[in-house]
Design an enzyme around this catalytic site. Structure first.
Site, mmCIF file in Angstrom:
data_model
loop_
_atom_site.group_PDB
_atom_site.id
_atom_site.type_symbol
_atom_site.label_atom_id
_atom_site.label_comp_id
_atom_site.label_asym_id
_atom_site.label_seq_id
_atom_site.Cartn_x
_atom_site.Cartn_y
_atom_site.Cartn_z
ATOM 1 N N ARG A 1 55.090 2.543 48.576
ATOM 2 C CA ARG A 1 55.123 3.233 49.667
ATOM 3 C C ARG A 1 54.372 3.259 50.795
ATOM 4 N NH1 ARG A 1 57.891 8.371 48.764
ATOM 5 N NH2 ARG A 1 59.900 7.735 47.621
ATOM 6 N N HIS B 1 43.089 -8.381 40.558
ATOM 7 C CA HIS B 1 43.747 -9.430 41.053
ATOM 8 C C HIS B 1 43.686 -9.432 42.497
ATOM 9 C CE1 HIS B 1 46.449 -12.987 40.401
ATOM 10 N NE2 HIS B 1 45.532 -13.578 41.655
ATOM 11 N N THR C 1 54.484 -12.642 38.252
ATOM 12 C CA THR C 1 52.977 -12.546 37.670
ATOM 13 C C THR C 1 52.557 -13.874 37.320
ATOM 14 O OG1 THR C 1 51.880 -11.302 35.759
ATOM 15 C CG2 THR C 1 54.064 -12.352 35.339
ATOM 16 N N GLU D 1 39.651 -17.671 29.489
ATOM 17 C CA GLU D 1 40.692 -16.675 28.924
ATOM 18 C C GLU D 1 42.264 -17.333 28.633
ATOM 19 O OE1 GLU D 1 40.906 -13.126 31.326
ATOM 20 O OE2 GLU D 1 42.704 -12.851 30.786
ATOM 21 N N GLY E 1 50.336 -9.752 28.757
ATOM 22 C CA GLY E 1 51.537 -9.024 28.285
ATOM 23 C C GLY E 1 51.216 -8.397 27.073
HETATM 24 N N1 PXP Z 1 44.534 -11.833 32.384
HETATM 25 C C1 PXP Z 1 44.974 -12.639 33.542
HETATM 26 C C2 PXP Z 1 44.139 -13.477 33.768
HETATM 27 C C3 PXP Z 1 45.816 -11.769 34.091
HETATM 28 O O1 PXP Z 1 46.196 -12.773 35.335
HETATM 29 C C4 PXP Z 1 46.621 -10.858 33.856
HETATM 30 C C5 PXP Z 1 47.815 -10.248 34.729
HETATM 31 O O2 PXP Z 1 47.205 -9.961 35.860
HETATM 32 C C6 PXP Z 1 46.046 -10.043 32.613
HETATM 33 C C7 PXP Z 1 45.137 -10.368 31.879
HETATM 34 C C8 PXP Z 1 46.779 -8.630 32.380
HETATM 35 O O3 PXP Z 1 48.110 -8.853 32.038
HETATM 36 P P1 PXP Z 1 49.000 -7.622 31.735
HETATM 37 O O4 PXP Z 1 49.077 -6.813 33.206
HETATM 38 O O5 PXP Z 1 50.225 -8.214 31.288
HETATM 39 O O6 PXP Z 1 48.437 -6.913 30.339
#
Ligand code: PXP
Length: 256
Positions: A26, A51, A108, A159, A203
């Site tokens: 919005r 992010h 994503t 990660e 995810g």
């Molecule tokens: N870790 C990283 C590096 C990511 O890019 C993301 C998505 O922005 C996540 C974790 C979290 O993923 P989700 O939003 O699917 O839980």
């Protein structure tokens, strides 16, 4: 009575990007992702992830500034390996920087960083961030050469991308899911042996979190989209409490 083994604490990092997605739909100021971050903090999050994408589709520059001012738990600043983002990170000096691949057209973060093909550039990129005091994490697929390269370029953390594992879980393809989980488990052990701290995310949901939370070397999960979706129905603290309960339960195992 069975003997139980506690695998050690597992941190929950809450990603608040998609509160900003709803706000930006919005164009105004609500819902405010910083309010969500402060609520997650008071509900026991161990860290907040945001992010700042090149296209600013969710988090905006002033959100990072406000998050830095509002939080007393660590901010994990997710960003692409660009000069612009490095300058922003060096200005704010967040606790952690997670470097992710970014493609404008993706919905994503679809894959992991190709660390092995970009080692020289990434070494130069990681150095100043680490010198400024940030714990630098690389978001990688569970592939041995990417883990080795992450250690070589000076990252403190990897990660591990759980997106493919979660996609297979959600599609009910349990054979493919279990094969991906085995790759993640091997990558976690390899990274730990190389002295890297191991995080995982992307995810994860109530249904998929336990087997990843049960990996001994994993010390932090970063979870966003699913938690924010649940928060619509039950509120963020309650949605987080259920995730935490499932994570904690997975850390207690029967000793061998
Ligand atoms: N870790 C990283 C590096 C990511 O890019 C993301 C998505 O922005 C996540 C974790 C979290 O993923 P989700 O939003 O699917 O839980």
């Amino acid at each position: 009575m069975s003997i139980t083994d506690f695998l050690g604490p597992l941190r929950l990092g809450v990603n608040i990007d998609h509160v900003a997605t709803v706000r930006n739909a919005r164009g105004g100021g609500v819902p405010d992702p910083v309010r969500a971050a402060v609520l997650a903090q008071s509900a026991g999050a161990d860290g907040i992830t945001a992010h700042l994408r090149e296209d600013r589709r969710h988090i905006r520059d002033d959100d990072i500034e406000r998050l830095m001012a509002a939080l007393h738990i660590p901010l994990n600043f997710e960003m692409a390996a660009t000069d612009e983002m490095q300058a922003i990170a060096l200005r704010h000096k967040p606790h952690a920087v997670c470097i992710v691949p970014e493609r404008r057209e993706e919905r994503t973060t679809e894959g992991g960083l190709e660390v092995s093909k970009d080692q020289n550039r990434l070494s130069d990129f990681v150095g100043p961030l680490a010198e400024a005091g940030a714990r630098v994490s690389l978001f990688v697929a569970a592939v041995p050469e990417q883990i080795e390269a992450s250690a070589r370029v000076g990252a403190a953390v990897v990660e591990l991308h759980t997106g493919a594992y979660c996609d297979h879980h959600d599609a009910g393809d349990f054979k493919a899911r279990d094969a991906e989980l085995a790759r993640i488990a091997e990558a976690a052990a390899q990274a730990h042996a190389l002295g890297l701290e191991v995080h995982a995310g992307h995810g994860l949901s109530y249904g998929s979190v336990a087997p990843v939370a049960a990996l001994r070397e994993v010390v932090e999960l970063n979870i966003g989209h699913f938690l924010m979706g649940e928060a619509i129905f039950r509120g963020l603290p309650d949605a987080m409490a259920e995730m935490r309960r499932r994570m904690d339960a997975a850390r207690v195992t029967e000793a061998a």
